[in-house]
Scaffold this active site. Structure first.
Site, PDB file in Angstrom:
ATOM      1  N   LYS A  13      56.093  41.365  29.596  1.00  0.00           N
ATOM      2  CA  LYS A  13      55.389  41.279  28.818  1.00  0.00           C
ATOM      3  C   LYS A  13      55.791  39.686  27.712  1.00  0.00           C
ATOM      4  O   LYS A  13      54.751  38.310  27.575  1.00  0.00           O
ATOM      5  CB  LYS A  13      56.349  42.337  28.127  1.00  0.00           C
ATOM      6  N   ARG A  88      59.392  50.464  20.407  1.00  0.00           N
ATOM      7  CA  ARG A  88      60.786  50.994  21.626  1.00  0.00           C
ATOM      8  C   ARG A  88      60.709  51.893  21.289  1.00  0.00           C
ATOM      9  O   ARG A  88      61.421  53.628  22.511  1.00  0.00           O
ATOM     10  CB  ARG A  88      61.467  50.769  21.868  1.00  0.00           C
ATOM     11  N   ARG A 127      66.251  36.303  36.969  1.00  0.00           N
ATOM     12  CA  ARG A 127      65.725  35.550  35.950  1.00  0.00           C
ATOM     13  C   ARG A 127      66.847  34.989  35.038  1.00  0.00           C
ATOM     14  O   ARG A 127      68.465  34.840  35.486  1.00  0.00           O
ATOM     15  CB  ARG A 127      65.257  36.304  35.091  1.00  0.00           C
ATOM     16  N   ARG A 160      71.349  36.187  31.823  1.00  0.00           N
ATOM     17  CA  ARG A 160      71.484  36.591  30.638  1.00  0.00           C
ATOM     18  C   ARG A 160      72.264  38.129  30.866  1.00  0.00           C
ATOM     19  O   ARG A 160      72.060  38.352  32.129  1.00  0.00           O
ATOM     20  CB  ARG A 160      69.960  37.194  29.968  1.00  0.00           C
ATOM     21  N   ARG A 171      69.031  49.990  31.142  1.00  0.00           N
ATOM     22  CA  ARG A 171      67.786  49.488  29.885  1.00  0.00           C
ATOM     23  C   ARG A 171      66.544  50.039  30.660  1.00  0.00           C
ATOM     24  O   ARG A 171      65.794  50.796  30.074  1.00  0.00           O
ATOM     25  CB  ARG A 171      67.692  48.175  29.862  1.00  0.00           C
TER      26      ARG A 171
HETATM   27  P1  AMP Z   1      64.222  42.240  25.164  1.00  0.00           P
HETATM   28  O1  AMP Z   1      64.249  40.825  25.663  1.00  0.00           O
HETATM   29  O2  AMP Z   1      62.836  42.891  24.933  1.00  0.00           O
HETATM   30  O3  AMP Z   1      64.302  43.311  26.497  1.00  0.00           O
HETATM   31  O4  AMP Z   1      65.854  43.257  24.390  1.00  0.00           O
HETATM   32  C1  AMP Z   1      66.744  42.855  24.867  1.00  0.00           C
HETATM   33  C2  AMP Z   1      67.852  44.240  24.010  1.00  0.00           C
HETATM   34  O5  AMP Z   1      67.525  44.455  22.140  1.00  0.00           O
HETATM   35  C3  AMP Z   1      67.217  45.564  24.257  1.00  0.00           C
HETATM   36  O6  AMP Z   1      67.959  46.146  25.149  1.00  0.00           O
HETATM   37  C4  AMP Z   1      68.096  45.786  22.853  1.00  0.00           C
HETATM   38  O7  AMP Z   1      69.531  46.167  22.500  1.00  0.00           O
HETATM   39  C5  AMP Z   1      67.171  45.348  22.155  1.00  0.00           C
HETATM   40  N1  AMP Z   1      65.953  45.827  21.084  1.00  0.00           N
HETATM   41  C6  AMP Z   1      65.015  44.761  21.604  1.00  0.00           C
HETATM   42  N2  AMP Z   1      64.019  45.517  20.488  1.00  0.00           N
HETATM   43  C7  AMP Z   1      64.351  46.471  20.261  1.00  0.00           C
HETATM   44  C8  AMP Z   1      63.534  47.532  19.734  1.00  0.00           C
HETATM   45  N3  AMP Z   1      62.477  46.840  19.353  1.00  0.00           N
HETATM   46  N4  AMP Z   1      64.992  48.425  19.720  1.00  0.00           N
HETATM   47  C9  AMP Z   1      65.881  48.859  19.700  1.00  0.00           C
HETATM   48  N5  AMP Z   1      66.712  47.525  20.439  1.00  0.00           N
HETATM   49  C10 AMP Z   1      65.850  46.596  21.010  1.00  0.00           C
END
Ligand code: AMP
Length: 225
Positions: A13, A88, A127, A160, A171
């Site tokens: 994404k 989410r 990654r 990361r 996740r």
């Molecule tokens: P991402 O980079 O989108 O995979 O997000 C990394 C981490 O940020 C996730 O595993 C969550 O801990 C937190 N996070 C990002 N977006 C959200 C969201 N919309 N709601 C809750 N936690 C989020």
């Protein structure tokens, strides 16, 4: 154009959002990026979010919803935006609907990146991210010219912490339990289109356009509200 990219971690994404953001001149808004920046700078928001992120859990709804509502008020989002990683949960989706309704604006399209767990895991575990500029690489699919060094700025690359295998599995589970129900939510609203997150970025972009834009913009073919 107001777009939401929905799909599991590792669906591509973020990478696709960068391409679409350039193409349409609208901001790419990623809650994950905003939260990581806050953690890096040790801001109060980062202090609240850090422990959830490290475990691969979701940050509480009120926190992320507040971030998005404020971000969408900034001028650059007036002509459109691409949301990546938000909403989410159903609560977040409902809060977003309410906030947009107040402004009499609507989401045009949800692109759902249907992705197999194997592809998602392979992408996340390979990654690597630049410490300095945040540019993303993949050890097999998008390797830097020099191992461990960013092509863009010469910064060092790192993995990361939440891309380690154990956290990735959590996740993906959190995604299945809390985020996947949004697919039905948006199907009912009639604004969801499925695309294959297993394709690479360029191919997906190409197919997306072939499907929606034989002659005119695919955007014109969407239901107008
Ligand atoms: P991402 O980079 O989108 O995979 O997000 C990394 C981490 O940020 C996730 O595993 C969550 O801990 C937190 N996070 C990002 N977006 C959200 C969201 N919309 N709601 C809750 N936690 C989020």
């Amino acid at each position: 154009m107001r777009l939401i990219l929905l799909g599991p971690p590792g669906a591509g994404k973020g990478t696709q959002a960068i391409v679409l953001s350039k193409k349409y001149g609208i901001p790419h808004i990623s809650t994950g990026d905003i939260l990581r920046e806050a953690v890096k700078k040790d801001l109060p928001l980062g202090k609240k979010a850090r422990s959830f992120m490290e475990k691969g859990e979701l940050v509480p709804d009120e926190i992320v919803t507040g971030i998005i509502v404020e971000r969408l008020k900034i001028d650059d989002a007036k002509k459109g935006f691409i949301l990546d990683g938000f909403p989410r949960t159903l609560k977040q989706a409902q809060a977003l609907d309410e906030a947009l309704k107040k402004e009499s604006i609507y989401i045009d399209l949800i692109l759902y990146f249907e992705t197999s767990p194997e592809v998602a895991i392979a992408r996340l575990s390979g990654r690597r991210v630049c410490k300095v500029c945040g540019y993303n690489y993949h050890i097999k699919n998008i390797p830097p010219k020099k191992t461990g060094i960013c092509d863009q700025c010469g910064g060092g690359l790192f993995q990361r912490p939440d891309d380690k295998e154990e956290t990735v599995r959590n996740r993906l589970k959190v995604y299945e339990d809390q985020t996947k129900p949004l697919v039905d939510y948006y199907i009912k609203e009639g604004i969801l289109r499925k695309v294959s997150g297993d394709l690479d970025v360029k191919e997906l972009f190409h197919r997306f356009f072939l499907r929606y834009s034989p002659k005119r913009s695919w955007y014109d073919s969407l239901k107008k509200r």
